[in-house]
Design a protein around this motif. Structure first.
Motif, short mmCIF file in Angstrom:
data_model
loop_
_atom_site.label_atom_id
_atom_site.label_comp_id
_atom_site.label_asym_id
_atom_site.label_seq_id
_atom_site.Cartn_x
_atom_site.Cartn_y
_atom_site.Cartn_z
N ALA A 167 33.76 47.10 34.19
CA ALA A 167 32.53 46.53 33.63
C ALA A 167 31.36 46.73 34.57
N LEU A 168 31.63 46.50 35.81
CA LEU A 168 30.54 46.66 36.78
C LEU A 168 30.11 48.11 36.88
N ASN A 169 31.06 48.95 36.89
CA ASN A 169 30.70 50.36 36.96
C ASN A 169 29.91 50.77 35.73
N TRP A 170 30.29 50.19 34.63
CA TRP A 170 29.58 50.51 33.40
C TRP A 170 28.12 50.05 33.50
N ASP A 189 43.05 39.17 22.77
CA ASP A 189 44.41 38.66 22.94
C ASP A 189 44.35 37.31 23.64
N PRO A 190 44.30 36.24 22.85
CA PRO A 190 44.14 34.92 23.43
C PRO A 190 45.23 34.56 24.43
N SER A 191 46.38 35.10 24.28
CA SER A 191 47.46 34.71 25.19
C SER A 191 47.24 35.26 26.58
N LYS A 192 46.64 36.39 26.66
CA LYS A 192 46.43 36.98 27.98
C LYS A 192 44.99 36.82 28.49
N ALA A 193 44.25 36.05 27.74
CA ALA A 193 42.83 35.93 28.09
C ALA A 193 42.63 35.34 29.46
N HIS A 194 43.57 34.57 29.90
CA HIS A 194 43.37 33.90 31.19
C HIS A 194 43.71 34.77 32.38
N GLN A 195 44.18 35.89 32.09
CA GLN A 195 44.46 36.82 33.20
C GLN A 195 43.41 37.92 33.18
N LEU A 196 42.52 37.81 34.08
CA LEU A 196 41.43 38.77 34.12
C LEU A 196 41.74 39.78 35.22
N LYS A 197 41.97 40.97 34.77
CA LYS A 197 42.30 41.98 35.78
C LYS A 197 41.06 42.39 36.54
N ILE A 198 41.24 42.55 37.78
CA ILE A 198 40.09 42.96 38.61
C ILE A 198 39.66 44.37 38.22
N GLU A 199 40.60 45.08 37.82
CA GLU A 199 40.30 46.44 37.39
C GLU A 199 39.30 46.43 36.25
N THR A 200 39.51 45.49 35.38
CA THR A 200 38.60 45.36 34.24
C THR A 200 37.19 45.03 34.72
N ALA A 201 37.18 44.14 35.67
CA ALA A 201 35.87 43.75 36.19
C ALA A 201 35.19 44.95 36.82
N VAL A 202 35.97 45.73 37.53
CA VAL A 202 35.37 46.90 38.17
C VAL A 202 34.82 47.84 37.11
N ALA A 218 35.02 44.01 44.10
CA ALA A 218 35.11 43.19 42.88
C ALA A 218 35.99 41.99 43.14
N GLU A 219 37.05 42.21 43.84
CA GLU A 219 37.94 41.12 44.19
C GLU A 219 37.20 40.08 45.02
N CYS A 220 36.41 40.60 45.93
CA CYS A 220 35.62 39.72 46.80
C CYS A 220 34.67 38.89 45.97
N ILE A 221 34.03 39.54 44.98
CA ILE A 221 33.07 38.80 44.16
C ILE A 221 33.78 37.75 43.35
N MET A 222 34.93 38.09 42.85
CA MET A 222 35.71 37.08 42.11
C MET A 222 36.07 35.91 43.03
N LEU A 259 31.35 43.69 51.44
CA LEU A 259 30.15 44.50 51.63
C LEU A 259 29.67 44.40 53.08
N PHE A 260 29.72 43.20 53.58
CA PHE A 260 29.22 42.99 54.93
C PHE A 260 29.97 43.86 55.93
N PHE A 261 31.30 43.87 55.84
CA PHE A 261 32.04 44.63 56.84
C PHE A 261 32.02 46.12 56.57
N ARG A 262 31.75 46.45 55.35
CA ARG A 262 31.52 47.89 55.11
C ARG A 262 30.21 48.30 55.74
N LEU A 263 29.24 47.47 55.51
CA LEU A 263 27.94 47.77 56.12
C LEU A 263 28.06 47.78 57.64
N TYR A 264 28.91 46.92 58.11
CA TYR A 264 29.11 46.85 59.55
C TYR A 264 29.60 48.19 60.08
N LYS A 265 30.48 48.78 59.31
CA LYS A 265 31.06 50.04 59.80
C LYS A 265 30.10 51.20 59.69
#
Lengths: 413, 998
Positions: free
Chosen positions: A358-361, A343-356, A371-375, B873-879
């Protein structure tokens, strides 16, 4: 050892001595260095070495003839070194050689021209090789291994004799490289700094006037130092120079350079071709490269774990570890691309949930916050363009080049 | 003693062979010169006679022969009576004993004669220099010649004198011997010890048995050696000191330039010389302890202090004791001295082989002694005995200072004033100035002194002496004057002080009674002596003073002459001594030349006249009178031998000696560790002693120190102990043994007191462990405990100390919480030092086991969190940090939060709720699992405060605080740490430090 008559032994030793004296008097550096190359050219020195075991009183021989006696300070220990080396007593050989080298250096200082530079090279090389041999011998007998350290300080002495203005300074770089080798081996890399400083900041040197081979070696070591400092741009320059100027025939040397150059290139976003890794047998990087290409974080971690020891020893572990962010970027980009396809129109909105997801996968145990932190970090490090809406748990990506390539620039810290 | 006599006889045979030349000469000479003296004295002194008698020649001449023989033979004991000391010294170890024995008997018998003996002593001194030199030179090569020569000096003094020589010899030979045995025994032994260890054993016995004399001998031998009559008395007290002195002297030799030490020894012996010789050297180098002692003496030169000077003293004594005798003896002395002077050059020749030190020193000594002699000589003749005593002292005073300056100057200027000075006076060595004072009355003497000292001071001295009623007071007076002047010299007020109005000091109560009639106050002396030894004494001052005096006086040529003579001699010798065995060859020649002189034969100068102008001058002196004078001298001495005074004195000596003996044994025990059984402490002390002695003696390497013996075994039972950095060797009584330390550790662990108190306690425990060299699980526990405590308190320097110790201890295989602390180590690198290479090597060193450890894993996770900037992660590890990993993370927390905030400000739009930040940046105390809606309360305000403190812009909407990221991005800043200190260590902040309470 075959039986050697006394006369024959005497002849051989005298031959050696006279060849030495001839070489000095005729300023024949090649012959001279051949005579000094105890370990690297032992085959040609075996004859006199054998003779020394038969003919015990070589010192007297040296001192009797005036022609030899003027170099007695060099020759006596040199003969002792030869003999000890022949007998496999490397520690003794080293001690004797250092003495001889010291005396030789003294002579060399007095020679106006640099004709004997080649011999000094040999000295620098031999002192290191002998020290390594001696240390191996010492450690096998459970003794303190300090010969290499001693070789280091002696090399520093040679360096001091060469560094400075005059025709002899061309040899400084070679000695500096031998010093680097010793220091890297000893793990006292910090000692390199003074050598580098005297070469690069003293302005006495124009790097161009040094032999290329020395420059390559020098660049290799200084590049490695920059890798330690995670100074990737400079490291890239130096190692690239080394690789470019390295003799095409020296595959092993090239491999050694690539071993450091590849991680450096990776960290500035340049990936090697598969064939390069194969050609130089650097397959330990293969998975890392693959992970970077696919954004497979699991693969990266796996590769790091697998070759941890090797990477730790060579000192690139931390560099490779930092590639993680690039892998995240790749992963996000993949998600983005997929979303765009969907969906090109919504492509610019990347849900963090999606990222999670993917990562979990990928087997990464991550929650929304992380995940939010990594973003956030990706954005912070300019690996992603956009912003996070905390309220909506969404990363709003830039419409223009949301995942910029590094293109030879290191990740901003 | 009788045994010794037998021994001597044995020795005689071999001797004869070797020394035939020298012995013969000596025999002849001695017989002539001393013969009469000896014969007369023999009856008085049993030991003496016996020894000589056994040798079969009661006569002096014979007597001498035996000595030489004995020395030759090397039988130390046998020789003893005949005053073989000197010979013994020449010969290796064995002989060393001889001097004592010989001396002892002699003194005992002669005690009454003391003053006579003194005269001889002087004589000996003068002679000795020669002997010494020869001996030293010969040391190993030619024992005989030296021995032969020394027999002359056979008298008690010789023994002492010899000691110095032996000392020199030792010096040359080898340092090892010195330290080894020498220390334990008396100084004398020490010296002899150098030669042979065996000597020690012999020696002590002799000393004790010999009684008083031995003590004196020891003292004399031990550098002071001056052998003055004064010394006898004083030495009782000083003896231990002397011993001490000897040791330092030795040390000095070993440690620094030999020249120093050697001179000091000799100088001590010759007192006067000492001043001269010592100074020049001292200026350049740190004065050896030995030298100081005599220096003090020299200080008060203006006053009477110079009694100690060998010759002067003798003179004094003689005067006091036997006025009549005095007159003659002086003459003798002179002649002797002259002879002596001649010999001096000889030594120089011989010495070519040896270090220069000897040259200069030996000659100096001799010369100085010679200088004195003339003074003495003249004075007695002129004035009445009683006054003369004073005069002597005074006369000496002037001379001494001059001499001293001369020496100094002469050394510096060297040959500047060579022969020119010699001319004025007939006796070349006699200082020019000397004769005058002698002729004049005491007042004049003072006037003369004025040249060197302010007239007011001389008047002061006169005044002080005027009130003296008897000899003892006079001597006391002298002593005090000496001190006063020394003090003034040191203060620099010598010339500025108004001596005219200076009140006279009160004379001490007469001590003569206590001293068994000896005129000199013993007690007074010893303290002054002691003081001198340790007092800084401002050598430089003295030097300056002396030199200045010298300049003023301008007359002090004598020494200069001497110097010049020496130089010449040296030169000559240099040219002459081509042979490798110079020492050997020269010795005989020396003897020859010397002996003839003694006997007034024509042979006198043949050798040396050309070399030394000084010698020639000496020759002019009244050699002819020598014999007569000597005889008289001796006769008087003998007469005194049995006097009650002398007996008392002897007793005194015995007592003194016993004291010394006690000392000796103590030392011996401690050193030789015989008393090992007496417990840890003694063993420790012995261990300590050893290194110090090594230091003194020959600077043994540190690795040679017996650390085991230095290790303390604590006896303290106190559990609590404050930490105090050790400034000296640990005292076992304040060190706690291991079991107590265990209790102490437990006490600290359970203590509720402040960190400072506990840190202090732990440091003291660590110290006790260290000094006892305890390295086991307890040690590890202590360091671990302390490291944890330090972490909790954020005391990183202390933690680092513990960590480095723990690394070492773990490496030695001692079990402990290895994982925990390797995790700490990693964290420390990651979060604190941030050294990539170190981190790499630390990680590379981790074993697979370690990597699976919870704490280590956590540390590695922290690493990745930090390297990637993953604050969540850091503050989780901290706890969930295990152990004390939290405390490391505390260090980095502020930085991590700030980085995170920067990151948020850049990546989040438009706002970030503070509640989220509170959670993300670890302000919330709740762990992850307990997340509740209500969490905003927890740590919320703290977070808000923190954000504001760092320049964040916070807006509120719907009663919820939010971080305005865009606005904040440009306003963020890292606030200055309030309690930051310039040096970066908060624990060292002044306020903190001042408010520290345990």
């Amino acid at each position: 050892m075959a039986y050697l008559s006394m006369g024959e032994a005497h002849r051989r030793i005298t031959d050696y001595l006279s060849r030495f004296c001839d070489a000095v008097s005729s300023q024949d550096a090649a012959t001279l260095s051949a005579l000094l190359a105890i370990s690297s050219n032992f085959a040609s020195l075996q004859a006199p070495a054998d003779a020394l075991n038969v003919f015990q009183d070589s010192n007297q021989l040296v001192n009797q003839v005036e022609r030899y006696a003027q170099f007695a300070e060099i020759l006596s220990p040199l003969l002792r070194c030869l003999q000890s080396y022949r007998l496999g007593r490397y520690s003794d050989a080293y001690v004797a050689f250092e003495k001889a080298a010291n005396a030789f250096l003294q002579e060399f200082r007095n020679w106006e021209t640099a004709w004997a530079m080649e011999a000094v090279y040999i000295l620098a090389l031999e002192i290191r090789l002998l020290a390594e041999k001696a240390d191996r011998e010492l450690s096998s007998s459970g003794k303190n291994t300090e010969k290499l350290q001693g070789a280091g300080s002696f090399l520093m002495k040679i360096f001091g004799a060469l560094a400075g203005k005059g025709p002899k300074r061309v040899g400084a770089l070679y000695v500096a490289c031998q010093l680097f080798k010793v220091y890297f081996k000893l793990g006292t890399v910090h000692l390199c700094r003074s050598v580098i400083r005297s070469i690069e900041t003293a302005r006495l040197f124009d790097l161009d006037e040094f032999p290329v081979k020395d420059k390559v070696t020098y660049m290799y070591y200084t590049g490695r130092l920059e890798v330690y400092n995670e100074n990737f741009t400079v490291a890239d320059q130096k190692l690239t120079y080394a690789l470019m100027h390295c003799s095409p025939n020296k595959e092993a040397n090239k491999r050694m350079i690539l071993k450091y150059l590849i991680p450096v290139k990776l960290s500035i976003g340049i990936l090697p071709k598969q064939w390069l890794l194969e050609k130089y047998n650097l397959m330990e990087y293969n998975e890392v490269v693959k992970a970077l290409k696919t954004g497979d974080l699991r693969l990266l971690r796996q590769a790091l774990r697998e070759h941890e020891d090797r990477f730790l020893r060579s000192g690139v572990y931390l560099v490779l570890e930092k590639l993680e962010l690039q892998v995240y970027q790749r992963l996000m980009k993949k998600i983005y691309v997929l979303q765009k396809q969907k969906d090109p129109s919504k492509a610019h909105q990347l849900k963090i949930e999606t990222a999670v997801k993917a990562l979990n996968w990928l087997g990464m145990d991550m929650d929304m916050d992380e995940a939010e932190c990594i973003m956030a970090i990706l954005i912070f490090k300019n690996l992603t363009k956009g912003y996070i809406s905390h309220k909506n748990k969404v990363v709003v990506l830039s419409k223009q080049d949301p995942f910029p390539k590094l293109n030879g620039k290191p990740v901003s810290s | 003693m009788s045994d010794s006599g037998g021994m001597t006889s044995k020795g005689a045979e071999p001797i004869a062979v070797v020394d035939s030349r020298s012995t013969e000469i000596q025999a002849v000479d001695v017989a002539q010169t001393h013969g009469s003296l000896y014969s007369s004295s023999q009856p008085a002194v049993q030991s003496w006679s016996s020894s000589t008698g056994e040798q079969s020649v009661p006569n002096s001449s014979y007597y001498y022969d035996p000595q030489s023989q004995v020395s030759m033979s090397g039988d130390a004991q046998g020789m003893s009576f005949t005053s073989h000391a000197s010979t013994s010294s020449n010969q290796v170890g064995v002989n060393s004993t001889q001097p004592y024995s010989g001396y002892a008997p002699y003194s005992s018998s002669t005690v009454p004669y003391n003053y006579n003996s003194v005269g001889f002593q002087n004589y000996y001194y003068s002679n000795h220099p020669l002997g010494n030199d020869s001996t030293t030179q010969q040391v190993e090569g030619d024992q005989n010649p030296g021995a032969a020569y020394q027999p002359l000096s056979a008298f008690p003094n010789s023994g002492s004198y010899v000691a110095p020589t032996s000392y020199l010899g030792t010096y040359y030979n080898a340092g090892d011997n010195q330290t080894g045995t020498g220390y334990e025994n008396n100084s004398y032994n020490y010296q002899t010890g150098l030669w042979n260890d065996a000597n020690y054993h012999n020696y002590p016995q002799h000393l004790y048995s010999s009684y008083t004399t031995s003590a004196t001998t020891v003292a004399q031998s031990s550098t002071t050696a001056s052998t003055n009559s004064l010394y006898y008395q004083q030495q009782y007290n000083k003896w231990p000191y002397c011993y001490n002195q000897a040791m330092p002297a030795v040390n000095g030799i070993a440690g620094t330039d030999n020249s120093h030490a050697a001179p000091s020894l000799q100088s001590a012996g010759y007192s006067a010389v000492g001043v001269g010789a010592g100074y020049p050297y001292s200026s350049n180098q740190p004065p050896p302890p030995g030298t100081t002692s005599w220096r003090e003496d020299s200080k008060p030169p203006g006053v009477s202090s110079f009694q100690e000077a060998a010759t002067p003293y003798n003179v004094n004594k003689t005067w006091e004791v036997v006025p009549p005798a005095m007159q003659t003896p002086p003459v003798n002395q002179q002649s002797y001295f002259n002879n002596l002077l001649k010999p001096t050059p000889l030594p120089n020749e011989n010495q070519d082989n040896q270090p220069k030190v000897i040259y200069s020193q030996a000659p100096h000594i001799q010369h100085s002694s010679s200088n004195h002699v003339p003074e003495i000589f003249q004075t007695p003749q002129q004035t009445a005995p009683t006054t003369e005593v004073r005069q002597f002292s005074k006369v000496q005073i002037p001379t001494n200072p001059r001499i001293a300056p001369n020496v100094g100057v002469s050394l510096l200027k060297t040959q500047k004033e060579s022969s020119g000075t010699n001319a004025p006076t007939r006796p070349a060595y006699v200082s020019v100035s000397m004769p005058k004072p002698s002729d004049k009355s005491s007042a004049e003497d003072h006037g003369k002194t004025k040249g060197t000292f302010p007239p007011s001071l001389c008047a002061y001295v006169d005044r002080s002496f005027a009130r003296c009623k008897d000899d003892s007071q006079r001597s006391a007076n002298e002593n005090i004057l000496k001190q006063v002047i020394a003090k003034a010299t040191a203060d620099g007020t010598l010339f500025t002080k108004e001596w005219d109005i200076e009140p006279l000091f009160t004379l001490p109560v007469e001590q003569s009674d206590q001293q068994s009639g000896s005129p000199w106050p013993i007690t007074k002396r010893s303290p002054s002596r002691r003081r001198s030894r340790w007092e800084p004494v401002a050598d430089e001052n003295l030097n300056d003073k002396l030199t200045s005096v010298d300049d003023n006086a301008t007359k002090n040529t004598s020494l200069g002459q001497v110097e010049a003579a020496e130089k010449v001699a040296v030169k000559n010798s240099g040219s002459k001594s081509v042979n490798g065995s110079v020492g050997y060859k020269f010795l005989p020649s020396q003897q020859q030349s010397i002996l003839p002189k003694f006997s007034q034969r024509a042979m006198k100068k043949p050798r040396f006249s050309h070399t030394l102008s000084a010698t020639e001058n000496v020759d002019h002196s009244s050699d002819s009178d020598k014999e007569q004078n000597l005889t008289k001298y001796y006769a008087s001495a003998i007469a005194l031998a049995d006097s009650p005074e002398e007996k008392k004195r002897r007793e005194n000596r015995v007592k003194r000696f016993e004291k010394g003996h006690g000392n000796q044994t103590d030392l011996k025990i401690s050193r030789s560790k015989i008393a090992a059984g007496s417990g840890a402490y003694t063993s420790r002390t012995s261990g300590l002693l050893k290194p110090t002695s090594y230091e003194n003696g020959q600077s043994k390497a540190v690795e040679d120190i017996d650390w085991d013996s230095l290790t303390v075994k604590g006896t303290c039972q106190e559990i609590e102990k404050r930490y105090l950095r050790l400034t000296s060797a640990p005292e076992p009584s304040t060190v706690r043994p291991e079991e107590i330390l265990e209790k102490a550790l437990h006490m600290v662990q359970t203590s509720q007191k402040s960190y400072l108190y506990r840190c202090d306690q732990l440091k003291s425990i660590r110290q006790d462990l260290t000094v006892q060299r305890i390295q086991n699980t307890l040690t590890v526990k202590v360091y671990e405990t302390h490291a944890r405590l330090a972490l909790e308190a954020g005391d990183l320097p202390e933690y680092n100390q513990c960590q480095s110790q723990l690394k070492r201890l773990y490496a030695e295989g001692i079990k402990g919480c290895y994982m925990e602390f390797s995790a700490y180590n990693l964290l420390s690198i990651i979060l604190h030092s941030n050294n990539k290479r170190e981190l790499l090597s630390s990680m590379a060193r981790l074993s697979a086991d370690a990597k699976s450890d919870k704490a280590v894993k956590h540390a590695l996770s922290v690493h990745s969190a930090v390297s990637s900037g993953n604050y969540i992660l850091f503050f989780r590890l901290y706890k969930e940090a295990p152990n004390l990993n939290t405390f490391f993370m505390n260090i980095y927390m502020e930085k991590m939060r700030f980085e995170a905030m920067k990151c948020m400000c850049k990546s989040y739009r438009p706002v970030v709720p503070v509640s989220y930040i509170t959670r993300a940046l670890g302000f919330s105390k709740l762990t992850q699992g307990e997340e509740i809606e209500d969490a905003s309360i927890d740590g919320y305000e703290e977070c808000e405060e923190w954000l504001r403190a760092h320049g964040a812009v916070i807006t509120s909407s719907n009663a919820e605080l939010q971080l305005d990221t865009k606005a904040s991005a440009s306003t963020l800043y890292m606030p200055e740490v309030e309690d930051a200190v310039a040096h970066g260590d908060a624990n060292l902040a002044v306020d903190n430090f001042l408010t520290r309470t345990l």
